[in-house]
Design a protein around this motif. Sequence first.
Motif, PDB file in Angstrom:
ATOM      1  N   TYR A 242       0.805  -1.225   0.000  1.00 22.19           N
ATOM      2  CA  TYR A 242       0.000   0.000   0.000  1.00 22.19           C
ATOM      3  C   TYR A 242       0.833   1.269   0.000  1.00 22.19           C
ATOM      4  O   TYR A 242       0.372   2.302   0.434  1.00 22.19           O
ATOM      5  CB  TYR A 242      -0.922   0.057   1.237  1.00 22.19           C
ATOM      6  CG  TYR A 242      -1.603  -1.227   1.589  1.00 22.19           C
ATOM      7  CD1 TYR A 242      -2.590  -1.738   0.767  1.00 22.19           C
ATOM      8  CD2 TYR A 242      -1.262  -1.938   2.731  1.00 22.19           C
ATOM      9  CE1 TYR A 242      -3.220  -2.932   1.085  1.00 22.19           C
ATOM     10  CE2 TYR A 242      -1.893  -3.120   3.058  1.00 22.19           C
ATOM     11  CZ  TYR A 242      -2.865  -3.606   2.228  1.00 22.19           C
ATOM     12  OH  TYR A 242      -3.484  -4.770   2.554  1.00 22.19           O
ATOM     13  N   SER A 243       2.077   1.198  -0.439  1.00 22.31           N
ATOM     14  CA  SER A 243       2.902   2.398  -0.347  1.00 22.31           C
ATOM     15  C   SER A 243       2.638   3.331  -1.509  1.00 22.31           C
ATOM     16  O   SER A 243       2.802   2.944  -2.650  1.00 22.31           O
ATOM     17  CB  SER A 243       4.377   2.033  -0.348  1.00 22.31           C
ATOM     18  OG  SER A 243       4.637   1.178   0.706  1.00 22.31           O
ATOM     19  N   PRO A 244       2.266   4.559  -1.204  1.00 21.22           N
ATOM     20  CA  PRO A 244       2.160   5.548  -2.269  1.00 21.22           C
ATOM     21  C   PRO A 244       3.555   5.957  -2.724  1.00 21.22           C
ATOM     22  O   PRO A 244       4.541   5.655  -2.066  1.00 21.22           O
ATOM     23  CB  PRO A 244       1.432   6.710  -1.599  1.00 21.22           C
ATOM     24  CG  PRO A 244       1.647   6.535  -0.142  1.00 21.22           C
ATOM     25  CD  PRO A 244       1.929   5.080   0.112  1.00 21.22           C
ATOM     26  N   MET A 249       3.258  10.404   6.038  1.00 24.65           N
ATOM     27  CA  MET A 249       3.560  10.632   7.457  1.00 24.65           C
ATOM     28  C   MET A 249       2.267  10.502   8.254  1.00 24.65           C
ATOM     29  O   MET A 249       1.307  11.229   8.011  1.00 24.65           O
ATOM     30  CB  MET A 249       4.171  12.027   7.652  1.00 24.65           C
ATOM     31  CG  MET A 249       5.466  12.212   6.860  1.00 24.65           C
ATOM     32  SD  MET A 249       5.936  13.945   6.704  1.00 24.65           S
ATOM     33  CE  MET A 249       6.842  14.144   8.217  1.00 24.65           C
ATOM     34  N   LEU A 250       2.281   9.550   9.188  1.00 27.95           N
ATOM     35  CA  LEU A 250       1.095   9.257   9.993  1.00 27.95           C
ATOM     36  C   LEU A 250       1.272   9.842  11.391  1.00 27.95           C
ATOM     37  O   LEU A 250       2.217   9.491  12.097  1.00 27.95           O
ATOM     38  CB  LEU A 250       0.910   7.735  10.047  1.00 27.95           C
ATOM     39  CG  LEU A 250      -0.170   7.160  10.954  1.00 27.95           C
ATOM     40  CD1 LEU A 250      -1.543   7.716  10.598  1.00 27.95           C
ATOM     41  CD2 LEU A 250      -0.177   5.635  10.864  1.00 27.95           C
ATOM     42  N   ARG A 346       1.084   0.844   7.167  1.00 18.01           N
ATOM     43  CA  ARG A 346       1.814   0.199   6.078  1.00 18.01           C
ATOM     44  C   ARG A 346       2.171   1.195   4.988  1.00 18.01           C
ATOM     45  O   ARG A 346       3.295   1.181   4.460  1.00 18.01           O
ATOM     46  CB  ARG A 346       0.985  -0.930   5.478  1.00 18.01           C
ATOM     47  CG  ARG A 346       0.906  -2.132   6.376  1.00 18.01           C
ATOM     48  CD  ARG A 346      -0.184  -3.071   5.907  1.00 18.01           C
ATOM     49  NE  ARG A 346      -0.385  -4.112   6.894  1.00 18.01           N
ATOM     50  CZ  ARG A 346       0.361  -5.209   6.963  1.00 18.01           C
ATOM     51  NH1 ARG A 346       1.343  -5.408   6.098  1.00 18.01           N
ATOM     52  NH2 ARG A 346       0.139  -6.092   7.894  1.00 18.01           N
ATOM     53  N   ALA A 347       1.197   2.061   4.660  1.00 15.35           N
ATOM     54  CA  ALA A 347       1.470   3.085   3.641  1.00 15.35           C
ATOM     55  C   ALA A 347       2.619   3.985   4.109  1.00 15.35           C
ATOM     56  O   ALA A 347       3.414   4.463   3.310  1.00 15.35           O
ATOM     57  CB  ALA A 347       0.222   3.914   3.368  1.00 15.35           C
TER      58      ALA A 347
END
Length: 356
Positions: A242-244, A249-250, A346-347
């Motif tokens: 799911y990585s853009p 940054m979460l 995960r992203a």
Amino acid sequence: MTYTAQTQVLQIDSQNPQSDHIQVAVEILRRGGLVAFPTETVYGLGANALDGIAVERIYQAKRRPANDPLIVHIHEVSQLDLLAVNIPDSARQLAQKFWAGPLTMVLKRAANVPSNVAHGLDTVAVRMPVHPVAHALIKAAGFPIAAPSANTFTRPSSTSAAHVLEDLNGRVDLVLDGGAASIGLESTVIDMTQGEPVVLRPGGILLEQLQEIIPSVRLSPRFLAMNGQQVSSSPGMLTKHYSPRAHLMLFDGPLDVVMIAMADTAQRLVANGKRVGILAVEEEAPQFTELGVRIISLGKRDDLSQIARVLFGAIRALDAQGVDSILVRSFGQEGLGAAIWDRLIRAAEGNVIRVS
Ligand code: TXA
Ligand code: MG
């Protein structure tokens, strides 16, 4: 090696799927081709689950290292016995309660399921989707359909046919376009082979709902570890899913402090010439409008279903605008918040900014 195809798109009625469209899809699956189809969670990239060569094409099309096992989709419970052996009573109880719907159960694999479906594991993941198009397709095919989410490896899962085409045009024979997926996050995956059932991936069926049927169900230690402080020290825990393209940054912590930290971070990045995107709920978006950032609304603060539904599309939209960084906050761990947190962390590849 990759799988190439002339990609055809058919608009299909999501409630009453046209049988001629379903028939086109079935013919493709019968000859070992790939069909992307809508489910209530996300779009799937399907192949005949009992045809090992067709299954191999899924990995090729996704450019996915063949180390991640696939989910096999069925349309009625009787198909379960074709795929799995030693099915525990608790699994039958969960099937009765939550199928058709966004629950995937990992069971002991039957010998006639090609081993590449499960990447050589002696287990198999099975799910019965409730979406009318998915249901009609599996039923008409007469065989179970193996399907991962219809995105390329590392991209967010596809919640519309447009997303599928962004990633897989020229590498899937047919896309059945049945509109937007209603849940927007992938199914809950529960391992039923270990004695006490363990949730491997939180999703549309909540831990709380599962515990009503089987009180001992728990989240996998792996998921819990991702929520602990050791996240940044063991990034290897996080598969690159799911990585853009942008750096996500979460932010996590008390809401007022999180808002200040997000605005400060955005300001600093913009001052350094970076293009910044913010995923914000409606109530909070006004705090960022003066910062020269792109803002995408996730809907209302308390509507976690809506946030889940639009999340992957919003990440894709910011990626398409070429932002360098995407800022978003946590929506808690309760209910659907757990699944949203799992996808965001995960992203972010474990990159959580904790403020207090
Ligand atoms: O909602 C969904 O589940 C969507 C739709 C298309 O059904 N599918 C989906 O598939 O998300 P995929 O391949 O993107 O994710 C499958 C998940 C992975 O986390 C994988 O590790 C797990 O299910 N899984 C599959 N087979 C497994 C097995 N035998 N043992 C443990 N985990 C398994
Ligand atoms: Mg996936």
